[in-house]
Scaffold this active site. Structure first.
Site, PDB file in Angstrom:
ATOM      1  N   HIS A  34      43.250  64.857  38.227  1.00 39.05           N
ATOM      2  CA  HIS A  34      44.599  64.439  38.603  1.00 39.05           C
ATOM      3  C   HIS A  34      44.678  64.042  40.070  1.00 39.05           C
ATOM      4  O   HIS A  34      45.370  63.087  40.431  1.00 39.05           O
ATOM      5  CB  HIS A  34      45.583  65.572  38.310  1.00 39.05           C
ATOM      6  CG  HIS A  34      47.015  65.216  38.537  1.00 39.05           C
ATOM      7  ND1 HIS A  34      47.711  64.381  37.694  1.00 39.05           N
ATOM      8  CD2 HIS A  34      47.885  65.573  39.507  1.00 39.05           C
ATOM      9  CE1 HIS A  34      48.949  64.250  38.128  1.00 39.05           C
ATOM     10  NE2 HIS A  34      49.080  64.958  39.235  1.00 39.05           N
ATOM     11  N   HIS A  97      54.154  62.006  34.857  1.00 42.72           N
ATOM     12  CA  HIS A  97      54.442  63.429  34.649  1.00 42.72           C
ATOM     13  C   HIS A  97      54.341  63.703  33.160  1.00 42.72           C
ATOM     14  O   HIS A  97      55.307  64.079  32.501  1.00 42.72           O
ATOM     15  CB  HIS A  97      55.827  63.792  35.205  1.00 42.72           C
ATOM     16  CG  HIS A  97      55.768  64.907  36.199  1.00 42.72           C
ATOM     17  ND1 HIS A  97      56.680  65.925  36.252  1.00 42.72           N
ATOM     18  CD2 HIS A  97      54.875  65.167  37.186  1.00 42.72           C
ATOM     19  CE1 HIS A  97      56.360  66.763  37.227  1.00 42.72           C
ATOM     20  NE2 HIS A  97      55.274  66.319  37.816  1.00 42.72           N
TER      21      HIS A  97
END
Length: 752
Positions: A34, A97
């Site tokens: 990430h 998200h």
């Protein structure tokens, strides 16, 4: 949380000792997929990110672009030089998200909005527009609808509360997202050269100041959580990794940030997102080749007895880390207090390592650049995606039309965008529901206007009135489009990604605008699976090639991998957000003008394709097909389409996309305006090749001249009876506006 064995060995060798628990957790999060893009960074060099308009490119919290002057706003970016750009800058960024929005759709989506807005603020910009691109499982699934409703509610709540309009975006449904929805959010801000801030620490001895909400235990390990497949029990087991937002605190933080920028108090800034304080502060100093000395006990905390690791890695929202000159610290404290925000001087910039202490002990002592940028890249095997066979169905025209027009991907998204305040800020000139949004640009706010050197407080608490905050109009319309089509990229990842780029650029062109720059959010499954990584490689290459051909630099973006669940991997999903410009704010609507029916014609401008692959038609009727060949020279096509849309004789303009011409025509029809159209076959009615627009014009000869080498087809007549009369290969149907609304209203009807 645990650091992998190979990474542990590498870190221990670099440090010359075993890492502390806090160091190991920091490395695990900052070296996660990430944060570090370990599987994707080797591919991202394919993107061209340069241009005279690019002030700040990839690598910061958001890109910064110079807007062209009104005189140059209608010219292609490649035809401009540096003198064609003015003093107004816009910021542009996009984030995902995804995992948090599956575990907690409301808070996951809401905090996604908050995060991308703070990325905008950290560049010294005021946020002026949001776009959200959302992807869910089959619309008929109860869980997909639950996630859909929760995500939309979260975006609506947060965006509406902070007063930033959500002006556009996209929604797609595909069974590949059944266990892993995607929430991609883009934000645009406005600033100028004098107000520009970056995330590069500049001076040893400067203070590091944390402003915003207190730190709690929410969001612990969020970066690590976002870098692994979703487990079957993710909704319960991973709930602590999801942040909880407070939009009212974010609104105060937005205005405080503006005041800090107004008074030139910020040397550098970074918002606290993935990996929390540890991520923001280490990346800030690493970019400047510096270090930091941080006292974790100085951080203002929401919960008692927090330990060092929790303070470092909590992803509590609505927080910013600022580099501030020592003489300005007291003023920063004063402004934070004025906006009822917490403020902590947590340490200072140094020339040494990144060092954190807690209760008198050193818990972190590492080289900041090694921590922020030292993760080794992955070298993963990949398998090239296969091409589909050709198997074409031939359903009844009426059946095919109804299925395609009522397909949730092609249907009206009114239920979604009516929940967003898309007009707050008084900039929105073209509202959601059309091909692209248009935002009326104004000069960046400077605290006062020449005619009002003493700002008048309008009650917002920032000492300025609404005109002061927005400044004077520039005469430039900012056009915005974002999205991807998972059906296209499932069938043909490379060509599907190219089509995504052309489709977004065509959305702008249909409103008379040309691309200035783009940002991308590259979503894929588990890259350790060769077939998944092969599809991901293909969408990266396809998007990069198409944007280069469109002369549109990709100035920033986000990568989200490990979007796998027990249901399997998601389709490779290259969300692209494109920002363009045009002179002025008026644009032709995607609605026919019935009053001009007798004096106008309905034309199709652009090349037809040679395949139905990835179409709503095939999804409804069954079968498979090759993806349609895309046209050559997309930059010239988009330029010609924009010129047609801008012409004074153009009364309506709408691109051809989901569902093909059949859906485009259905969307153009209104109560007092219809169309009588004849097409040769089902392929002409339903294939989805981008780079085409339908126009209603009173001057077809002008359209032909402006189209240049593009084919122009006369589709038929505009009528004043509110009915679409469609003849395809000898079959004919007539559908009135009420019936079309009923078909297109499937989302609103099912969720009412």
């Amino acid at each position: 949380m645990s650091l992998s064995e190979p990474d542990h060995e590498l870190v221990a060798a670099e440090l010359g000792r075993e890492p502390t628990a806090a160091e190991a957790a920091l490395f695990e999060n900052l070296w996660s997929e990430h944060c570090a893009y370990r599987s994707s960074r080797p591919l991202l060099s394919a993107f061209d990110s340069e241009g005279d308009q690019v002030v700040v490119g990839p690598g910061d919290d958001a890109a910064v672009l110079a807007l062209p002057t009104p005189e140059a706003a209608d010219a292609p970016a490649g035809a401009r030089d540096a003198d064609d750009y003015g003093d107004t800058y816009v910021t542009f960024g996009i984030e995902s998200h995804n995992h948090p929005s599956y575990v907690d759709p409301f808070d996951g989506a809401a905090t996604g909005v908050g995060g991308i807005v703070r990325d905008t603020m950290s560049m010294g910009a005021y946020p002026i527009a949001l776009l959200d691109s959302l992807y869910f499982g089959d619309f008929g699934s109860e869980e997909s609808r639950y996630l859909f409703e929760g995500v939309v509610e979260g975006i609506s709540h947060y965006g509406n509360c902070i007063g930033v309009p959500t002006v556009g975006g996209s929604v797609a449904f595909h069974d590949g997202y059944e266990g892993n929805p995607l929430v991609n959010v883009a934000c645009v801000g406005v600033t100028n050269e004098d107000r520009l801030v970056t995330a590069t620490a500049e001076e040893p001895g400067n203070a590091l100041v944390l402003v915003g909400n207190a730190t709690g235990r929410d969001g612990l390990g969020g970066a690590s959580f976002a870098s692994e497949d979703l487990a079957e029990d993710a909704e319960t087991e991973d709930r602590p990794a999801v942040q909880v937002g407070d939009p009212y605190a974010e609104k105060r933080l937005i205005e405080c940030n503006e005041a800090l920028v107004d008074e030139d108090l910020i040397v550098a800034a970074r918002d606290l997102g993935a990996a929390g304080l540890g991520g923001a502060s280490s990346e800030l100093v690493a970019k400047g080749g510096l270090g930091a000395a941080i006292d974790l006990e100085a951080v203002h905390q929401r919960e008692p007895n927090m330990n060092a690791l929790e303070i470092l890695l909590a992803e509590s929202q609505e927080r910013m880390c600022y580099e501030v000159a020592p003489d300005d610290v007291d003023r920063v404290r004063d402004l934070a207090e004025r906006f009822d925000l917490g403020c902590s001087v947590i340490g200072e910039v140094t020339e040494g390592n990144y060092v954190c202490t807690f209760e008198g002990e050193t818990v972190v002592d590492v080289d900041a650049e090694f921590l922020a940028d030292g993760a080794p890249m992955n070298d993963l095997p990949s398998t090239e995606p296969a091409e589909p066979d050709r198997d074409l169905p031939d359903p009844d025209l009426e059946e095919a039309f109804e299925a395609v027009v009522s397909d949730p991907n092609a249907a009206s998204k009114r239920w979604v965008y009516r929940q967003y305040d898309h007009e707050v800020g008084t900039r929105t000139a073209m509202k959601p529901g059309d091909d692209a949004a248009i935002v009326a640009m104004r000069e960046a706010a400077t605290g006062a206007t020449p005619d009002d050197p003493e700002p008048v407080d309008d009650g917002s608490g920032d000492g300025r009135n609404e005109d002061d905050r927005h400044g004077d109009a520039t005469g430039v319309g900012l056009a915005l489009s974002s999205g991807a089509n998972p059906r296209w990229t499932s069938v043909a990842p490379y060509d599907g990604a190219r089509a995504v780029a052309l489709e977004n650029a065509t959305n702008l062109a249909a409103k008379g605008a040309l691309p200035l720059a783009a940002v991308d959010c590259l979503n894929g499954g588990n890259p350790e699976k060769p077939e998944v990584y092969g599809g991901f490689e293909a969408i990266v290459d396809g998007l990069a090639d198409a944007c280069a051909a469109l002369d549109t630099p990709v100035v920033g973006g986000n990568v989200s991998l490990y979007n796998d669940s027990v249901e399997g991997p998601i389709p490779p999903t290259p969300t692209l957000a494109v920002l363009g410009t045009r002179a002025g704010y008026d644009a032709p609507p995607a609605r026919l003008d019935g009053d001009a029916a007798e004096n106008s014609e309905l034309l199709l401008v652009g090349h037809a394709g040679d395949g139905l692959g990835g179409s709503a038609y095939l999804a409804a009727a069954g079968g498979s097909d090759r993806f349609p060949a895309l046209p050559d020279d997309p930059a010239a096509i988009v330029s010609s389409l924009a010129a047609v849309a801008r012409h004074e004789a153009t009364l309506a303009s709408h691109d051809v996309s989901d569902g093909g011409l059949a859906v485009a025509l259905a969307e153009l029809v209104d109560d007092d305006a219809g169309a009588d159209v004849t097409l040769p076959d089902h392929a002409a009615a339903f294939e989805e090749t981008p780079g085409r627009i339908v126009v209603q014009t009173t001057d077809p000869e002008a359209v032909a001249d402006l189209a240049g080498d593009l084919p122009v087809f006369r589709l038929g007549d505009v009528t004043a009876d509110g009915t679409l009369s469609l003849s395809v290969g000898g079959e004919s149907i007539a559908v009135d506006a009420d019936s079309i609304r009923e078909l297109r209203g499937v989302i609103e009807r099912e969720l009412a």
